[in-house]
Write a protein that holds these residues in place. Structure first.
Motif, PDB file in Angstrom:
ATOM      1  N   VAL A  67      27.337  -3.293 -16.554  1.00  0.00           N
ATOM      2  CA  VAL A  67      27.127  -1.989 -17.171  1.00  0.00           C
ATOM      3  C   VAL A  67      27.048  -0.991 -16.021  1.00  0.00           C
ATOM      4  CG1 VAL A  67      25.575  -0.542 -18.535  1.00  0.00           C
ATOM      5  CG2 VAL A  67      25.953  -2.930 -19.196  1.00  0.00           C
ATOM      6  N   ILE A  68      27.860   0.058 -16.108  1.00  0.00           N
ATOM      7  CA  ILE A  68      27.919   1.052 -15.057  1.00  0.00           C
ATOM      8  C   ILE A  68      27.193   2.300 -15.548  1.00  0.00           C
ATOM      9  CG2 ILE A  68      29.446   2.489 -13.661  1.00  0.00           C
ATOM     10  CD1 ILE A  68      30.808  -0.706 -15.102  1.00  0.00           C
ATOM     11  N   VAL A  69      26.190   2.747 -14.782  1.00  0.00           N
ATOM     12  CA  VAL A  69      25.412   3.938 -15.113  1.00  0.00           C
ATOM     13  C   VAL A  69      25.514   4.937 -13.960  1.00  0.00           C
ATOM     14  CG1 VAL A  69      23.811   2.657 -16.603  1.00  0.00           C
ATOM     15  CG2 VAL A  69      23.229   2.985 -14.198  1.00  0.00           C
ATOM     16  N   ALA A  70      25.321   6.218 -14.273  1.00  0.00           N
ATOM     17  CA  ALA A  70      25.404   7.253 -13.238  1.00  0.00           C
ATOM     18  C   ALA A  70      24.266   8.246 -13.390  1.00  0.00           C
ATOM     19  CB  ALA A  70      26.743   7.982 -13.320  1.00  0.00           C
ATOM     20  N   ASN A  71      23.908   8.858 -12.261  1.00  0.00           N
ATOM     21  CA  ASN A  71      22.835   9.857 -12.285  1.00  0.00           C
ATOM     22  C   ASN A  71      23.332  11.151 -12.930  1.00  0.00           C
ATOM     23  OD1 ASN A  71      24.382  11.008 -10.202  1.00  0.00           O
ATOM     24  ND2 ASN A  71      22.681  11.219  -8.793  1.00  0.00           N
ATOM     25  N   PRO A  72      22.424  12.057 -13.279  1.00  0.00           N
ATOM     26  CA  PRO A  72      22.823  13.304 -13.945  1.00  0.00           C
ATOM     27  C   PRO A  72      23.859  14.117 -13.171  1.00  0.00           C
ATOM     28  CG  PRO A  72      20.467  12.976 -14.184  1.00  0.00           C
ATOM     29  CD  PRO A  72      20.953  11.917 -13.220  1.00  0.00           C
ATOM     30  N   THR A  73      23.792  14.127 -11.847  1.00  0.00           N
ATOM     31  CA  THR A  73      24.772  14.870 -11.041  1.00  0.00           C
ATOM     32  C   THR A  73      26.175  14.355 -11.309  1.00  0.00           C
ATOM     33  OG1 THR A  73      23.140  15.283  -9.305  1.00  0.00           O
ATOM     34  CG2 THR A  73      25.465  15.453  -8.670  1.00  0.00           C
ATOM     35  N   MET A  74      26.314  13.042 -11.332  1.00  0.00           N
ATOM     36  CA  MET A  74      27.635  12.452 -11.540  1.00  0.00           C
ATOM     37  C   MET A  74      28.083  12.595 -12.992  1.00  0.00           C
ATOM     38  SD  MET A  74      28.989   8.996  -9.914  1.00  0.00           S
ATOM     39  CE  MET A  74      30.726   8.604  -9.891  1.00  0.00           C
ATOM     40  N   GLY A  92      25.552  13.775  -3.670  1.00  0.00           N
ATOM     41  CA  GLY A  92      24.401  13.526  -4.530  1.00  0.00           C
ATOM     42  C   GLY A  92      24.768  12.705  -5.752  1.00  0.00           C
ATOM     43  N   SER A  93      26.066  12.511  -5.997  1.00  0.00           N
ATOM     44  CA  SER A  93      26.495  11.653  -7.104  1.00  0.00           C
ATOM     45  C   SER A  93      26.116  10.218  -6.777  1.00  0.00           C
ATOM     46  CB  SER A  93      28.013  11.738  -7.293  1.00  0.00           C
ATOM     47  OG  SER A  93      28.398  13.019  -7.715  1.00  0.00           O
ATOM     48  N   ARG A  94      25.576   9.524  -7.768  1.00  0.00           N
ATOM     49  CA  ARG A  94      25.185   8.117  -7.592  1.00  0.00           C
ATOM     50  C   ARG A  94      25.580   7.328  -8.818  1.00  0.00           C
ATOM     51  NH1 ARG A  94      19.958  10.151  -4.934  1.00  0.00           N
ATOM     52  NH2 ARG A  94      20.421   9.781  -2.749  1.00  0.00           N
ATOM     53  N   ILE A  95      25.994   6.096  -8.576  1.00  0.00           N
ATOM     54  CA  ILE A  95      26.406   5.212  -9.656  1.00  0.00           C
ATOM     55  C   ILE A  95      25.873   3.816  -9.359  1.00  0.00           C
ATOM     56  CG2 ILE A  95      28.655   4.603  -8.655  1.00  0.00           C
ATOM     57  CD1 ILE A  95      29.834   5.042 -11.508  1.00  0.00           C
ATOM     58  N   VAL A  96      25.485   3.093 -10.405  1.00  0.00           N
ATOM     59  CA  VAL A  96      24.968   1.729 -10.252  1.00  0.00           C
ATOM     60  C   VAL A  96      25.703   0.825 -11.226  1.00  0.00           C
ATOM     61  CG1 VAL A  96      22.929   0.231 -10.399  1.00  0.00           C
ATOM     62  CG2 VAL A  96      22.669   2.597  -9.645  1.00  0.00           C
ATOM     63  N   LYS A  97      26.194  -0.287 -10.707  1.00  0.00           N
ATOM     64  CA  LYS A  97      26.816  -1.305 -11.555  1.00  0.00           C
ATOM     65  C   LYS A  97      25.802  -2.443 -11.683  1.00  0.00           C
ATOM     66  CE  LYS A  97      30.352  -3.239  -9.742  1.00  0.00           C
ATOM     67  NZ  LYS A  97      31.599  -3.771  -9.237  1.00  0.00           N
ATOM     68  N   LEU A  98      25.221  -2.571 -12.868  1.00  0.00           N
ATOM     69  CA  LEU A  98      24.219  -3.599 -13.161  1.00  0.00           C
ATOM     70  C   LEU A  98      24.956  -4.852 -13.603  1.00  0.00           C
ATOM     71  CD1 LEU A  98      21.994  -1.180 -15.191  1.00  0.00           C
ATOM     72  CD2 LEU A  98      21.585  -1.952 -12.854  1.00  0.00           C
ATOM     73  N   GLN A  99      24.578  -6.010 -13.059  1.00  0.00           N
ATOM     74  CA  GLN A  99      25.341  -7.228 -13.307  1.00  0.00           C
ATOM     75  C   GLN A  99      24.453  -8.358 -13.815  1.00  0.00           C
ATOM     76  OE1 GLN A  99      28.939  -6.483 -10.251  1.00  0.00           O
ATOM     77  NE2 GLN A  99      27.251  -7.559  -9.336  1.00  0.00           N
ATOM     78  N   TRP A 100      24.897  -8.981 -14.917  1.00  0.00           N
ATOM     79  CA  TRP A 100      24.198 -10.112 -15.522  1.00  0.00           C
ATOM     80  C   TRP A 100      25.138 -11.300 -15.645  1.00  0.00           C
ATOM     81  CZ3 TRP A 100      23.521  -5.135 -17.260  1.00  0.00           C
ATOM     82  CH2 TRP A 100      22.213  -4.681 -17.461  1.00  0.00           C
ATOM     83  N   LYS A 101      24.574 -12.498 -15.592  1.00  0.00           N
ATOM     84  CA  LYS A 101      25.319 -13.679 -16.001  1.00  0.00           C
ATOM     85  C   LYS A 101      25.360 -13.630 -17.532  1.00  0.00           C
ATOM     86  CE  LYS A 101      24.084 -16.636 -12.154  1.00  0.00           C
ATOM     87  NZ  LYS A 101      23.413 -17.856 -11.721  1.00  0.00           N
ATOM     88  N   PRO A 102      26.510 -13.915 -18.141  1.00  0.00           N
ATOM     89  CA  PRO A 102      26.570 -13.872 -19.595  1.00  0.00           C
ATOM     90  C   PRO A 102      26.177 -15.193 -20.232  1.00  0.00           C
ATOM     91  CG  PRO A 102      28.745 -14.226 -18.716  1.00  0.00           C
ATOM     92  CD  PRO A 102      27.820 -14.074 -17.534  1.00  0.00           C
ATOM     93  N   LYS A 103      25.861 -15.128 -21.505  1.00  0.00           N
ATOM     94  CA  LYS A 103      25.638 -16.329 -22.305  1.00  0.00           C
ATOM     95  C   LYS A 103      26.090 -16.016 -23.723  1.00  0.00           C
ATOM     96  CE  LYS A 103      20.971 -15.557 -24.018  1.00  0.00           C
ATOM     97  NZ  LYS A 103      19.677 -16.158 -24.242  1.00  0.00           N
TER      98      LYS A 103
END
Length: 181
Positions: A67-74, A92-103
């Motif tokens: 799941v890819i999320v971004a800060n308000p600036t981005m 100031g743009s920031r993005i995070v790719k959150l990673q899980w093992k699926p099931k």
């Protein structure tokens, strides 16, 4: 190097917002804990609040749900048409790719993969002065250890980092567009 762990009360949240290995909650530096920083100079604490950032997109490989999320600036930049309008994302743009093992879901009445164990956060930040040789973007990978409930900076060259993102240089080095909703 010490990692980053939960401390919900330190961030103004009650203990009910603490996460689990499956769905980590609020992360922050614990009292007396060293600042976890990647080899590229990015600190995970600079992404404080990412849990509440808007979703940009999602992705799936055979091994990972993302799941890819971004800060308000981005997010504001995306909504203004960046990068499709030819303009770069602002510093100031920031993005995070959150990673899980699926099931496979054991509850759904249809076949669907759901997040299982949270594994990593791949972070990207735009700072033209700090990262002049990579289109202004800095990259870092933080591994999550469920047993200790901490993030630690991955010592490797931040997943694929800039080398992979050159493929989308025309989109200011960002793969995922802000998805229509």
């Amino acid at each position: 190097m010490k990692g980053i762990g939960h401390e919900a009360q330190e961030q103004g949240h009650d203990s009910g917002s603490r996460g689990s290995a499956r769905y980590p909650g609020r992360y922050g530096l614990r009292a007396g804990q060293a600042r976890a920083e990647s080899p590229s100079g990015i600190a995970f604490s600079d992404f404080k609040g990412y849990e509440d950032w808007a979703v940009v997109s999602s992705a799936r490989t055979d091994e990972v749900l993302k799941v890819i999320v971004a800060n308000p600036t981005m997010i504001e930049a995306f909504k203004a048409g960046i990068p499709g309008n030819g303009q770069p994302f602002p510093d100031g743009s920031r993005i995070v790719k959150l990673q899980w093992k699926p099931k496979k879901s054991s509850e759904a009445t249809f076949a669907v993969d759901v997040p299982d164990v949270f594994t990593q956060a791949f972070v990207i930040e735009k700072d033209g002065k700090k990262f002049p040789n990579s289109g202004g973007w800095g990259y870092a990978l933080f591994n999550y250890d469920a047993a200790s409930d901490k993030f630690t900076a991955d010592p490797s060259p931040s997943d694929c980092g800039h080398a992979c993102h050159v493929a989308v240089k025309a989109k200011d080095h960002i793969f995922h567009p802000y998805q229509k909703r």
